[in-house]
Design a protein around this motif. Structure first.
Motif, PDB file in Angstrom:
ATOM      1  N   SER A 428       0.693  -1.231   0.154  1.00  9.08           N
ATOM      2  CA  SER A 428       0.189   0.183  -0.351  1.00  9.08           C
ATOM      3  C   SER A 428       1.305   1.185   0.624  1.00  9.08           C
ATOM      4  O   SER A 428       0.463   2.204  -0.714  1.00  9.08           O
ATOM      5  CB  SER A 428      -1.022  -0.013   1.159  1.00  9.08           C
ATOM      6  N   GLN A 429       2.053   1.120   0.473  1.00 11.08           N
ATOM      7  CA  GLN A 429       3.017   2.404   0.971  1.00 11.08           C
ATOM      8  C   GLN A 429       3.215   2.897  -0.798  1.00 11.08           C
ATOM      9  O   GLN A 429       3.513   3.843  -1.194  1.00 11.08           O
ATOM     10  CB  GLN A 429       3.800   2.229   1.779  1.00 11.08           C
ATOM     11  N   LEU A 430       3.982   1.543  -1.522  1.00 14.58           N
ATOM     12  CA  LEU A 430       4.731   1.157  -2.618  1.00 14.58           C
ATOM     13  C   LEU A 430       3.492   1.811  -4.091  1.00 14.58           C
ATOM     14  O   LEU A 430       3.844   3.515  -4.364  1.00 14.58           O
ATOM     15  CB  LEU A 430       4.878   0.091  -3.420  1.00 14.58           C
ATOM     16  N   LEU A 431       2.572   1.842  -3.491  1.00 13.69           N
ATOM     17  CA  LEU A 431       1.353   2.464  -4.450  1.00 13.69           C
ATOM     18  C   LEU A 431       0.850   4.078  -4.421  1.00 13.69           C
ATOM     19  O   LEU A 431       1.414   4.524  -5.242  1.00 13.69           O
ATOM     20  CB  LEU A 431       0.172   1.383  -4.173  1.00 13.69           C
ATOM     21  N   PHE A 432       0.515   4.246  -3.222  1.00 12.34           N
ATOM     22  CA  PHE A 432       0.348   5.535  -2.326  1.00 12.34           C
ATOM     23  C   PHE A 432       2.081   6.652  -2.277  1.00 12.34           C
ATOM     24  O   PHE A 432       1.570   7.482  -3.564  1.00 12.34           O
ATOM     25  CB  PHE A 432       0.837   5.698  -0.852  1.00 12.34           C
ATOM     26  N   TYR A 433       3.162   6.373  -2.398  1.00 13.53           N
ATOM     27  CA  TYR A 433       4.564   7.253  -3.327  1.00 13.53           C
ATOM     28  C   TYR A 433       4.818   6.771  -4.699  1.00 13.53           C
ATOM     29  O   TYR A 433       4.585   8.025  -4.930  1.00 13.53           O
ATOM     30  CB  TYR A 433       5.958   6.733  -2.622  1.00 13.53           C
ATOM     31  N   ARG A 434       4.222   5.927  -5.254  1.00 15.14           N
ATOM     32  CA  ARG A 434       3.997   6.104  -6.690  1.00 15.14           C
ATOM     33  C   ARG A 434       2.546   7.440  -7.365  1.00 15.14           C
ATOM     34  O   ARG A 434       3.630   7.792  -8.418  1.00 15.14           O
ATOM     35  CB  ARG A 434       3.582   4.735  -7.040  1.00 15.14           C
ATOM     36  N   ILE A 435       1.802   7.486  -6.975  1.00 15.37           N
ATOM     37  CA  ILE A 435       0.576   7.502  -7.147  1.00 15.37           C
ATOM     38  C   ILE A 435       0.780   9.141  -7.216  1.00 15.37           C
ATOM     39  O   ILE A 435       0.694  10.261  -7.920  1.00 15.37           O
ATOM     40  CB  ILE A 435      -1.024   7.597  -6.785  1.00 15.37           C
ATOM     41  N   LYS A 436       1.604   9.074  -5.916  1.00 17.42           N
ATOM     42  CA  LYS A 436       1.638  10.708  -4.968  1.00 17.42           C
ATOM     43  C   LYS A 436       3.321  11.113  -5.505  1.00 17.42           C
ATOM     44  O   LYS A 436       3.043  12.739  -6.738  1.00 17.42           O
ATOM     45  CB  LYS A 436       2.433  10.678  -4.157  1.00 17.42           C
ATOM     46  N   SER A 437       3.852  10.651  -6.673  1.00 22.51           N
ATOM     47  CA  SER A 437       5.454  10.910  -7.470  1.00 22.51           C
ATOM     48  C   SER A 437       4.335  11.382  -8.851  1.00 22.51           C
ATOM     49  O   SER A 437       5.113  12.435  -9.370  1.00 22.51           O
ATOM     50  CB  SER A 437       6.993  10.373  -7.332  1.00 22.51           C
ATOM     51  N   LYS A 438       4.053  10.768  -9.601  1.00 21.60           N
ATOM     52  CA  LYS A 438       3.453  10.688 -10.657  1.00 21.60           C
ATOM     53  C   LYS A 438       2.415  11.585 -10.498  1.00 21.60           C
ATOM     54  O   LYS A 438       2.140  12.374 -12.142  1.00 21.60           O
ATOM     55  CB  LYS A 438       2.583   9.010 -11.473  1.00 21.60           C
ATOM     56  N   PHE A 439       1.299  12.461  -9.661  1.00 21.73           N
ATOM     57  CA  PHE A 439       0.359  13.143 -10.504  1.00 21.73           C
ATOM     58  C   PHE A 439       0.386  14.218  -8.728  1.00 21.73           C
ATOM     59  O   PHE A 439      -0.040  14.850  -8.578  1.00 21.73           O
ATOM     60  CB  PHE A 439      -0.158  12.511  -9.713  1.00 21.73           C
ATOM     61  N   GLU A 440       1.803  14.648  -9.238  1.00 18.36           N
ATOM     62  CA  GLU A 440       2.296  15.920  -7.600  1.00 18.36           C
ATOM     63  C   GLU A 440       1.469  17.768  -8.529  1.00 18.36           C
ATOM     64  O   GLU A 440       1.065  17.789  -9.875  1.00 18.36           O
ATOM     65  CB  GLU A 440       3.481  16.073  -7.987  1.00 18.36           C
ATOM     66  N   GLY A 441       0.990  17.766  -7.764  1.00 18.47           N
ATOM     67  CA  GLY A 441      -0.172  19.201  -7.821  1.00 18.47           C
ATOM     68  C   GLY A 441      -1.369  18.957  -8.097  1.00 18.47           C
ATOM     69  O   GLY A 441      -1.957  19.446  -8.855  1.00 18.47           O
ATOM     70  N   LYS A 442      -1.387  17.471  -9.033  1.00 17.85           N
ATOM     71  CA  LYS A 442      -2.818  16.996  -9.891  1.00 17.85           C
ATOM     72  C   LYS A 442      -3.820  16.027  -8.897  1.00 17.85           C
ATOM     73  O   LYS A 442      -4.730  16.669  -9.008  1.00 17.85           O
ATOM     74  CB  LYS A 442      -2.495  16.070 -10.789  1.00 17.85           C
ATOM     75  N   LEU A 443      -3.088  15.538  -8.427  1.00 15.69           N
ATOM     76  CA  LEU A 443      -3.691  14.826  -7.041  1.00 15.69           C
ATOM     77  C   LEU A 443      -3.287  14.773  -5.676  1.00 15.69           C
ATOM     78  O   LEU A 443      -2.193  14.954  -5.410  1.00 15.69           O
ATOM     79  CB  LEU A 443      -3.293  13.454  -8.191  1.00 15.69           C
ATOM     80  N   GLU A 444      -4.366  14.678  -4.788  1.00 14.62           N
ATOM     81  CA  GLU A 444      -4.313  14.583  -3.273  1.00 14.62           C
ATOM     82  C   GLU A 444      -3.845  13.734  -2.806  1.00 14.62           C
ATOM     83  O   GLU A 444      -4.965  13.049  -2.752  1.00 14.62           O
ATOM     84  CB  GLU A 444      -4.976  16.267  -2.771  1.00 14.62           C
TER      85      GLU A 444
END
Length: 649
Positions: A428-444
């Motif tokens: 879950s943490q891996l998925l969390f950080y991958r999404i966070k880095s990919k969509f910085e500014g677009k998605l919280e």
């Protein structure tokens, strides 16, 4: 009649960026394309000398080119303001004749014969008799009757106060500058110097007494004072019920009204009875406004708006949110704007002062869903105050709501998502950080949770869920399913969701709900057909059609540009959907031609973000070029392709 058609054509061409086909213009005017060609030709001959011409663009239609802006403005002023010797206009369509007749009856001190009225505007007596039905409907609204006297004709008779309200609404064209639009027929003896003097008295007094009036409100008050002067000179008096009168005299505005009238009496050498003071006080009560603080918070809102009005505003916003889910119920600026608008508006309703809204048609066409929310606001006001709200007032409420919708769009924050995994902190943490880095500014990405704990999570502030495990459909928040190790396709799916491009169009317009190029000849047959199809699919129950007609009774859902969006006034289905029916030929719907019908139903207790859907429908209503392409589409694929191209995806 050709004159009215040409004005319609010119207005459409002026407001369209793309060429308009002859077929489209013909459908709007409900004539043949040949007649439209002749109208365009005749119109071109008129506007050519004013530095303007209509191009015929091969395969696309007609487009207006304004070469000399100054000359064109002069032309518009003259062409749209052709005056008769008596300061009235030659009316050519039923609506114009109705307004003309209302003005004639209101301004006449004697009986008017139907034959004379028919001769004045070059129509038959039977046409006038037909128009009188509409005239009577308007006058009934003000409790004014047309008294008939054998051998003499008809005369408008009613309460003096109501007669003046009606005169203020129908004798003057509010869309033009007041000083240049006072009909000479009514005020030939009223000098410009006197008009300016009265205007100055009003401005000075409201300023001294800290009553802030808008320009329109000041103009309205000037108009009413001039009407009062004219009516008193003609021997008419005003009367108010004693209970109302006593209540008004206790208001601060009564003292201000008294000072205004005393000064006006000296200027015009006329004596106003005390009731006239009450009449002006009603205007000050009915139009006052307060400037709102720039930095608004709940404390300021409480300070600016009294508890009763605040309670009404809250009831309105809860009702709008419940039925339309616009996400504007916490907008402090909207709360203040509605509160300050409603306080005097309730005084207007109380004393029967109906204000005319010259922007009404533009509001309906440009802000259809704000207008829809205005109708819901009107229903909430009726429930709370017992006062019936007319569509002019709904239009003004819609302006405030539309402004909040625009603010909401501008202030849109990144979408908020929750990551859900089966179990195991690592994945879950891996998925969390991958999404966070990919969509910085677009998605919280607000956090992660295991699937079994999802029912404990407050999802009210979450826009959607990204999950690596299947989630049952009974969760109201949208779910995007991805692989635990986020792949390229998963990223594209999330991007697609964030951009609301193809996915949203395919989501809103479903093939089983599309009925293209149909042959129907009436609104009733279209609605019956569409509701039968929806019932077959199990999307609605048998009360849906009745609810659609109940909504149509408030105001037509034909918004212009050949588009109608019928819908129930309260949510009636278990899912949100759009159902489309396009027609080979236009039908009449609420007095307007319609060829694109889009049934809209919002899910009960919806928490979906419907902004993009409302925006897309608004774009269709607003674009003649887009509507032309959509009504020509023969297949679902073609229809969707037109929308995707328009959206630039």
């Amino acid at each position: 009649m050709s004159n009215a058609r040409m004005k319609y054509i010119l207005r459409e061409l002026m407001t369209s960026e793309a060429p308009l086909t002859g077929e489209y213009l013909a459908n709007l005017n409900q004539v043949t394309t040949r007649t439209t060609r002749n109208d365009v030709k005749e119109l071109n001959n008129i506007i050519l000398e004013y530095g303007t011409l209509i191009h015929s663009v091969m395969g696309q239609g007609y487009q207006l080119e304004i070469i000399d802006d100054h000359k064109f403005r002069l032309f518009l002023r003259d062409y749209f303001d052709e005056e008769l010797p008596h300061g009235s206009r030659y009316p050519s369509i039923p609506e114009e004749r109705t307004e003309y007749l209302i003005r004639r009856f209101l301004l006449s001190n004697h009986y008017l014969k139907l034959n004379d009225l028919a001769d004045e505007i070059f129509v038959s007596k039977s046409t006038i008799q037909n128009d009188l039905k509409n005239v009577k409907k308007v006058l009934d609204h003000y409790d004014i009757n047309l008294e008939s006297r054998p051998g003499h004709g008809l005369k408008a008779v009613g309460d003096e106060l109501k007669l003046r309200f009606c005169m203020a609404e129908y004798v003057f064209d509010r869309t033009e500058e007041l000083q240049e639009r006072l009909p000479e027929e009514l005020f030939s003896s009223f000098s410009k110097k006197d008009k300016n003097a009265v205007l100055q008295i009003i401005v000075d007094e409201v300023k001294i007494n800290d009553i802030t009036l808008s320009d329109i409100a000041i103009n309205n008050l000037l108009i009413h004072l001039l009407i009062a002067y004219k009516r008193i000179k003609d021997g008419h008096q005003i009367s108010l019920y004693q209970t109302d009168f006593k209540e008004i005299t206790e208001q601060r505005e009564f003292k201000v009204a008294d000072r205004i009238l005393k000064k006006v009496e000296q200027t015009l050498e006329v004596t106003f009875p005390e009731e006239e003071v009450a009449y002006v006080a009603i205007h000050l009560l009915g139009t006052k406004m307060v400037s709102a603080d720039e930095n608004l918070n709940e404390t300021n809102v409480e300070h600016l708006i009294d508890p009763t009005t605040r309670e009404l505003v809250n009831a309105i916003l809860i009702k709008i949110e419940d039925k339309m889910n616009l996400k504007i119920n916490r907008d402090q600026e909207l709360m203040v704007a509605l509160g300050l608008h409603l306080k005097p508006a309730i005084n207007r309703y109380k004393y029967g002062m109906n204000i005319r809204n010259p922007m009404l048609n533009d509001i309906k066409r440009n802000y259809p869903f704000a207008y829809e929310a205005g109708i819901i606001a009107g229903l909430a006001i009726e429930e709370h105050t017992g006062s019936e709200i007319d569509e002019n007032e709904i239009g003004y409420l819609a302006l405030h709501i539309g402004a909040a919708m625009e603010r909401n769009k501008m202030n849109a924050q990144p979408k908020r998502c929750l990551v859900v995994c089966a179990s195991g902190l690592g994945s879950s943490q891996l998925l969390f950080y991958r999404i966070k880095s990919k969509f910085e500014g677009k998605l919280e990405v607000v956090g992660t949770t295991e699937y079994y704990k999802l029912n404990q999570y407050d999802l009210s502030s979450i826009d959607f869920i990204i999950s690596s495990v299947p989630i049952p459909d009974n969760i109201s928040t949208p779910v995007l399913e991805v692989n635990a190790i986020l792949g390229k396709q998963d990223i594209e799916n999330i991007e697609s969701y964030l951009n609301e491009n193809e996915q949203s169009i395919y989501e809103y317009f479903r093939p089983e709900l599309m009925h293209l190029r149909k042959d129907f000849d009436s609104k009733a047959s279209v609605l019956r057909f569409m509701s039968e199809r929806l019932q077959e699919l199990g999307l609605i129950d048998d009360t849906f059609l009745t609810s659609i007609y109940e909504r149509e009774e408030f105001a037509t859902t034909a918004y212009g540009n050949l588009v109608a969006i019928p819908h129930p006034i309260t949510p009636h289905s278990d899912e949100t959907f759009l159902s489309v029916c396009t027609l080979k030929s236009p039908i009449t719907w609420g007095g307007k031609p319609v060829q694109f019908v889009c049934g809209l139903s919002v899910k009960r207790n919806s928490t979906e973000d419907l902004q993009s859907m409302y925006e897309m429908l608004g774009r269709i209503i607003d674009s003649p070029a887009l509507v032309q392409k959509l009504i020509k589409a023969d297949t679902y694929e073609e229809f969707v392709k037109v929308l995707l191209r328009d959206k630039g995806t």
